[in-house]
Motif scaffolding. Structure first.
Motif, short mmCIF file in Angstrom:
data_model
loop_
_atom_site.label_atom_id
_atom_site.label_comp_id
_atom_site.label_asym_id
_atom_site.label_seq_id
_atom_site.Cartn_x
_atom_site.Cartn_y
_atom_site.Cartn_z
N UNK B 152 44.03 22.31 13.55
CA UNK B 152 43.48 23.27 14.33
C UNK B 152 41.94 23.75 13.93
N UNK B 153 41.55 23.47 12.85
CA UNK B 153 40.43 23.72 12.07
C UNK B 153 39.17 23.03 12.74
N UNK B 154 38.24 23.95 13.29
CA UNK B 154 37.09 23.17 13.70
C UNK B 154 36.07 22.84 12.65
N UNK B 155 35.34 21.87 12.52
CA UNK B 155 34.36 21.33 11.79
C UNK B 155 33.11 20.59 12.41
N UNK B 156 31.91 21.08 11.96
CA UNK B 156 30.75 20.66 12.40
C UNK B 156 29.75 20.10 11.32
N UNK B 157 29.63 18.76 11.24
CA UNK B 157 28.69 18.13 10.15
C UNK B 157 27.53 17.45 10.54
N UNK B 158 26.49 17.46 9.87
CA UNK B 158 25.33 16.81 10.11
C UNK B 158 25.08 15.51 9.16
N UNK B 217 17.94 16.25 32.31
CA UNK B 217 17.78 15.70 30.78
C UNK B 217 18.52 16.18 29.75
N UNK B 218 19.01 17.56 29.90
CA UNK B 218 19.87 17.93 28.95
C UNK B 218 21.34 17.63 29.21
N UNK B 219 21.98 17.72 27.83
CA UNK B 219 23.49 17.47 28.09
C UNK B 219 24.17 18.49 27.25
N UNK B 220 25.49 18.63 27.52
CA UNK B 220 26.51 19.68 26.73
C UNK B 220 27.83 19.02 26.82
N UNK B 221 28.41 19.40 25.48
CA UNK B 221 29.87 19.12 25.58
C UNK B 221 30.53 20.12 24.60
N UNK B 222 31.79 19.97 24.74
CA UNK B 222 32.66 20.90 23.88
C UNK B 222 33.87 20.11 23.25
N UNK B 223 34.13 20.34 22.14
CA UNK B 223 35.56 19.79 21.61
C UNK B 223 36.53 20.96 21.35
N UNK B 224 37.54 20.89 21.70
CA UNK B 224 38.43 21.80 21.31
C UNK B 224 39.77 21.48 21.12
N UNK B 225 40.94 22.31 21.37
CA UNK B 225 42.20 21.72 21.04
C UNK B 225 42.65 20.79 22.13
N UNK B 226 41.93 20.81 23.38
CA UNK B 226 42.11 20.17 24.57
C UNK B 226 41.35 18.54 24.36
N UNK B 227 40.46 18.47 23.18
CA UNK B 227 39.70 17.27 23.00
C UNK B 227 38.22 17.43 23.41
N UNK B 228 37.78 16.35 23.65
CA UNK B 228 36.21 16.16 23.96
C UNK B 228 36.16 16.38 25.38
N UNK B 229 35.19 17.19 25.87
CA UNK B 229 34.79 17.23 27.35
C UNK B 229 33.44 17.64 27.52
N UNK B 230 32.65 16.73 28.24
CA UNK B 230 31.38 16.89 28.54
C UNK B 230 31.15 18.02 29.67
N UNK B 231 30.17 18.89 29.46
CA UNK B 231 29.74 19.45 31.00
C UNK B 231 29.35 18.82 31.92
N UNK B 232 29.54 19.14 33.18
CA UNK B 232 28.83 18.32 34.20
C UNK B 232 27.42 19.09 34.50
N UNK B 233 26.54 18.41 35.07
CA UNK B 233 25.00 18.70 35.22
C UNK B 233 25.36 19.93 35.78
N UNK B 234 26.18 20.48 36.99
CA UNK B 234 26.06 21.65 37.43
C UNK B 234 26.61 22.67 36.49
N UNK B 235 27.56 22.59 35.76
CA UNK B 235 28.15 23.38 34.82
C UNK B 235 26.77 23.89 34.03
N UNK B 236 26.12 22.89 33.55
CA UNK B 236 25.21 23.06 32.67
C UNK B 236 23.95 23.85 33.19
#
Lengths: 254, 254, 254, 254, 254, 254, 254
Positions: B152-158, B217-236
């Motif tokens: 359940x721990x989130x991590x963000x690496x570069x 041209x932009x895009x966005x996504x979230x990864x949480x407990x439910x997994x990976x999900x891209x935001x739609x163009x409209x949401x963004x």
């Protein structure tokens, strides 16, 4: 694009970056693409006429004795996928072979046709390797990969010499691509059917050509639900003449 | 970054050090990363909204006819892992493939999903080899690898072009990264949920952009407990407009 | 270390000697080690507190949002062996992987843990090959390999970029190593237990740092009869503050 | 040995001859040997004290905290064979490993220990290949290979960076080798037993050293009918002091 | 042989011809042969004393402590074949190994000893490849291959650094070869037996040496119907003294 | 085609593009083609005389003692396929071997003869690889591949040094190709049978030659429904004389 | 052939063309052929004396002690095939081995002797590869391959350093080849039998030699229906003297 001495320090190896992070050999390969005649792809969908992709490729006959049909710049990669090229012809042919082999591999592996996007990305991955590993040069060719996926959606992708894929509604590659693209941007509409897409492609090419289009050396094809089909020389000549693009209506142009 | 003649003596081979111990080709590859549009990752946790990582990537349309969705800078590497990139697109795609293959390998080998850190380090190990062995250039791309581990721990690496991994709460890579990072440092709070993380990322990007953000041209996504999900163009687009970041509220900026 | 033209004739290939028998690329790789932050190892034995090795590594946070724990400069290579590094981080990680793999190989082959010395020499042999064969550069990293052998003896080895192993009672590698080593030479005593070894390492680092130590970015570990154990961030911060090394007691230093 | 421009035309590749038939990279590797501390080997036989070979190696401690025993310049290659080195330490270690592996191979293949000469020539053949094939540099180390054959005859060989084997009664390699060799030539007698051989080696080293010998960093070993045995640090210190070679008896030397 | 700038354009690669069709690296390898001490081979036949080949090799002791027997310039390649060398010792040893292995291969394959000519040509073919393929330098050594074939005929061949075989009645290679060859040409007679052949070889060497011959460092061998036999140091010294070639009879020479 | 210094920066590697996207080594290989004597191919069809392809190749005798028939510039690649070449003879022979092997492979794989187009494209794909991979040069030869497919259609293809295939009705390659092509363009008619095609080819060659054609050194062949057949020297001489092309009718030409 | 600076830009790599399409390294290899002594081949047929090919090779003795028979420039490649060479001897030997191996391969594969032409072309294909692939130089040798095919036809082929095969009635290669060829052109008649062919070859060689022919170092052979046969030294000397070509009749020549 003329090299100065600062640039020359970094532009002769595929496997080196310049101090500002550029890959000169890839940029020079893009110049090779611009040296060829232009190729246009137009995606259409949403109209009564179904969905698909139309390709039109210009071409230069080296002599009146050259067999025009042999200037093959549009290829069938799979039943539902066409590939059109611009730039170094021999390089493009190798990439078309990669696309064909990969289409067969995916068909065999998954039991269904490759979708356009994954096929494109197999090709771009292949192209990228030639920009990073030493001992070879990049491919001096760009491809348009287009067709209709199993779900009926048309797709039109471009592969460039860096190995980047781009998806387009309508796009021009090769010589004069910028001017042709400008025409496409001004006039593109998605729901025009294959006839409308062909007309748009021809008008865009004519706009950048001097003295009208000559159907000799040109080729065109459409990929729709019925699969890949090349236009015959007569069909293409008729379309050019029917839209008044053969230069005969345009005496003012010198 | 312009090379002087002292520097030029050492900057054209991936496998040589300069007298002061620098690897110029790696530094030039970092310049290649800066040439691209920026990408931001924000980790959130501790709030009522659960834990996860949000990615937002800028992007440039080469033409109004380019299909915006095809500027893929955010990828799903595994059910619970997203990868966002900046820099040379074709290079980044190869690294994303490495991450995907490695995720499959670890799943097969250990019967459970790879954790974010070990997946990242497989990629950085791969990148490092291209900085040491001769005959190839470094990768001109940086990645953000983020998601939620099995515990359940989130991590963000570069991953950077030298093959060094860094872990972040929030980070910007690519063009204008320094200014965007400054904004993040000033405004970051961990417990803001995915909406707050998305807003922070967008505000940071807007702060460095001239004339507001364009969602095309932009895009966005979230990864949480439910997994990976891209935001739609409209949401963004809604998120950008909802926070007044589309430039329409900002007539003073020229 | 600036190259003159005589030197430049010989300093760009890993596989050539200079006329006076030097290997410049190896020397430049040593410069790469000096560019990083310092790392200290201290062996203790003979006191009431048992025997072991303590590592303390400095580190630089690139931003307040970087996760400090991710600056991994101290690694567990085996239950009873720790490895700390200085220099090029990505290079060091590869060498740590070599040490880990080799520890597993020796465990499998001989049915008992590898002793510290033979593990070190596997790593130095690997490093040496990168200084002799063409087509690659040397590793720009130094390692400290330390722990307790099956017979209870503690050992602390250094690997340098030439592939030479050195054994130490206490040693500093990386930035400012010479000054820190001087402090160690003046103050070292073997029989001080892990607390005394930690204090010595911290005092030596503080002596060379300007303005006191910041525990953020630093890490520390001990290997004793109970195996490898990293100090928590709090433990480390407490130790620094407890010995008055956090700069707060030292207003005179600017 | 400074290169002039004529020489520089030929001295940067292991696989080219100069116009006068020299191999400069091999000559530069010999310079690397001279940069190290000296190592001496002395063969004794014919006296009441049996036959054997004594090795004494100088060494430099980089710091008072370096563990003196870890300056390993004398190695056991097989029960009855010792190897001592001078020059680039990491290179020498690789060659010692070659000797060890080869000793095992011969033992396995022929069911009896390798004789000293054939073991030496396996090593020199290995060295030679690095002077002829491209893509690698020569080894910057010389070895002394010595011991007692199954028939009781003692042998002492040198391998040089060209891959040439030499057999000696007594020999010095490494720094100051010429002066030490002169001393050996003047004083050598074969039938002095191991004590006499050790004394001769120490006196020769002392003659070239300024201010007497320091046993710290030095090492010594003997190979006789009973096999390979290293002298302990105390034995060595006693021998040095016992012969008045520790500089305390020699106030006149400045 | 000093290179001028025209020559330098072509003399650093084994795989390039100069404009006048020369292979400079091969020519420089011949210079390496001339740098060594001379070696002489003499074939005798037709007298009462049977047929065979005698080898005499000069040699230089680097020190009075060098074991003279270890200057191995004459080797037994097979029961009935000897090989003597001049030039780069380490290179010559590799070629001797090639001859030995090939003799074993032919024995195994055909069930009878290799004849001298085919053995020689296996070696010259091996040498030639190092003059044509890139990535290695030529061998800086020449060999004399001599012995008696199964039919009783004696043969004496030379291999040169280009890989050309020559057959001789008597020949000198190495330093001073031209002057020694002149002596041989003036004095050679075939039917003198092994004693006469040895005397001729010694006299030819003495003629070119200053101050008489020293048997230390020299070696000699004969191959006749009884096979390969090295002369002992005493036999050689006696022969030199017996013919008054040790300089003691020659006070006028300074 | 003389290189200037800007050009020289890019013209010595097969695997680099010039800044304007050219591949100089491929262009130089085209110059190699022009250095040879000309070769002409003429396709005929539609007349009463059936369909086929005629090849005529010029050639230069180095001496009156050279056997004219040995100047093989026209080869049978398969029963129904001929290959004629221009340029570097040894290169052309390798490509002819590729065509032959590929014809056999396709026959074996598909149980029927290869069609002319796919055979040509196997060859051009092979040629292209030599223009992209490092470590080899392009082929300095062009081929004409011609014959009659299983469906009775005649085809005539050219392969150029870039690896591009072209299809022709009539074409000239090699020395003077431009002038000869001009003659072909002016006079070509498709339905003339093999006699007419041979006459056209000869007249075109004569037009560019000075002083008439000499049948010595020339060769000619036809591929029609009956397969590949070379004209005998007498047939060729008769055809030249019969059309008055042997220079005897043309005293005015100097 | 002296290189100017324009030429030097292109003449040091086997795998690059010059701007005018030349392969300088191949041209320099031809110069290497001219540096050797001349070799002549003469084909005879149609007379009462049967058909065959005669070879005569000049040669230089380096010393009166060199065994003349060992200057092997004429070799038996198969029962009915001889090979004579000019140029770099060691290179020529490798090519002779290629011819021999290939003759064995064809015998084994087809159960009958290889015909002269296909054997020649195997050799020229082998030679060509060394002119195209990087990493090696061309062969600096030319061969004459001659003999009688199973159908009784004699053939005489030349292989040159580019890998081009030529067929001849009579031909000279090596030093002075142009002058000798001129003599052959003036005097050649096909139906003269082996004696006449030998006489022609000798006269042609004598015409270009100064001061008559010396049979020492020369060799000659004939291949006719009875197979390959070398002339003995006496036969050759007799032929030279019998035709008055030994210089004794020619006192005027100095």
């Amino acid at each position: 694009m003329q090299g100065n001495s600062q640039q020359q320090a970094y532009d002769r190896g595929t496997n080196i970056f310049s101090p500002d992070g550029r890959l000169y050999q890839v940029e020079y390969a893009r110049e090779a693409v611009k040296r060829g005649s232009p190729t246009v792809g137009v995606r259409y969908q949403g109209g009564d006429d179904g969905s698909g992709v139309v390709f039109v490729a210009g071409g230069r006959l080296r002599s009146s004795l050259q067999v025009a049909e042999s200037i093959e710049k549009i290829h069938k990669a799979d039943d539902h996928v066409g590939v059109a090229s611009a730039g170094h012809v021999a390089d493009a042919r190798q990439l078309v072979d990669v696309a064909r082999r990969q289409a067969q591999v995916e068909q065999l592996r998954y039991g269904e046709p490759a979708d356009i996007e994954s096929l494109t990305k197999e090709v771009t991955g292949y192209i990228q390797e030639y920009t990073q590993a030493g001992g070879a040069r990049p491919f001096g060719a760009a491809l348009l990969v287009g067709g209709v996926d199993a779900d009926g959606t048309p797709h039109l992708f471009e592969t460039d010499p860096s190995g980047t894929p781009y998806e387009w509604e309508a796009v021009a590659i090769g010589g004069n691509a910028e001017r042709i693209q400008g025409y496409l941007e001004a006039e593109y509409e998605p729901n025009v059917g294959s006839d409308g897409a062909l007309e748009l492609a021809l008008r865009a090419l004519e706009d950048a050509a001097e003295g009208g289009l000559e159907s000799e050396g040109m080729s065109a094809a459409v990929v729709d639900d019925d699969g890949f089909r090349e236009f015959t020389a007569d069909e293409l000549a008729d379309a050019i003449a029917g839209h008044g693009l053969d230069g005969t209506d345009d005496p003012a142009e010198d």
